[in-house]
Scaffold this motif. Sequence first.
Motif, PDB file in Angstrom:
ATOM      1  N   UNK A  51       0.811  -1.216   0.000  1.00 42.16           N
ATOM      2  CA  UNK A  51       0.000   0.000   0.000  1.00 42.16           C
ATOM      3  C   UNK A  51       0.842   1.263   0.000  1.00 42.16           C
ATOM      4  N   UNK A  52       2.046   1.168   0.542  1.00 42.57           N
ATOM      5  CA  UNK A  52       2.914   2.340   0.649  1.00 42.57           C
ATOM      6  C   UNK A  52       3.997   2.366  -0.424  1.00 42.57           C
ATOM      7  N   UNK A  53       3.794   1.598  -1.494  1.00 38.16           N
ATOM      8  CA  UNK A  53       4.680   1.674  -2.647  1.00 38.16           C
ATOM      9  C   UNK A  53       5.949   0.868  -2.540  1.00 38.16           C
ATOM     10  N   UNK A  54       6.020  -0.050  -1.581  1.00 43.03           N
ATOM     11  CA  UNK A  54       7.182  -0.923  -1.448  1.00 43.03           C
ATOM     12  C   UNK A  54       6.846  -2.313  -1.980  1.00 43.03           C
ATOM     13  N   UNK A  55       7.879  -3.093  -2.240  1.00 36.24           N
ATOM     14  CA  UNK A  55       7.656  -4.434  -2.758  1.00 36.24           C
ATOM     15  C   UNK A  55       7.534  -5.459  -1.645  1.00 36.24           C
ATOM     16  N   UNK A  56       8.133  -5.178  -0.483  1.00 37.59           N
ATOM     17  CA  UNK A  56       8.059  -6.108   0.639  1.00 37.59           C
ATOM     18  C   UNK A  56       8.330  -5.356   1.928  1.00 37.59           C
TER      19      UNK A  56
END
Length: 220
Positions: free
Chosen positions: A144-149
């Motif tokens: 949701x915050x634009x990270x992959x993991x």
Amino acid sequence: MTRQMVMIGFLQAQNCTNLPCSWRHPASRDDAHSADYYQEIARVLEAGKFHIAFFDDRLAMPDRYGNDHASTIEYGIRATKLDPLIVLMTMSAVTNRLGLASTCSTTYFEPFDVARRFATLDLMTNGRAAWNVVTSVNDGEALNMGREEHPAHDLRYDRADEFMEVVLGHWDTWDDGAIVVDKKAGRYADPDKVKRLDHRASSSLRAGRSPSRARRKGTR
């Protein structure tokens, strides 16, 4: 020695309580997305002599089995979550003494943003605000915050330590009495009582901003 009990109302700004199926109870209210709902809770807590209304929070639905959100949505498993800081402001409008606390993640926000939000809440409520520091818990929040993991444990907590140092530093940049509001002289504040933070972020704090930055750089 006299002992005093501190009572904290554990809340979640969502469609159910900590019991995911609570929304199904015949007497359960169905307006959990309204100001009136939370204001009624606030009135009850203050009348009951509770010290603090505390909101847990996550930045995503609970982890989805098989990465499928269908069951979470259909069965209302904490499916809709509001911003607890805004909800606390609505609760503050109908209370005078109740403490107002919220979770806010050091993993997915920036220190200045958190410092300003809680300082504003504290000012608007005459000193009733409190921050619950967390590092977040799952990959859904990362997505949701634009990270992959979700970042690894040690990186999250190294970032959290520095994050708190920076937030506290922001709160300390204006000395008491810095704002003078001298209308006749045209002088709003005393610059000698306001200092720059000038914090140099470590690799842990910088890394938390965008774990995929190195990969993007490598593909240019």
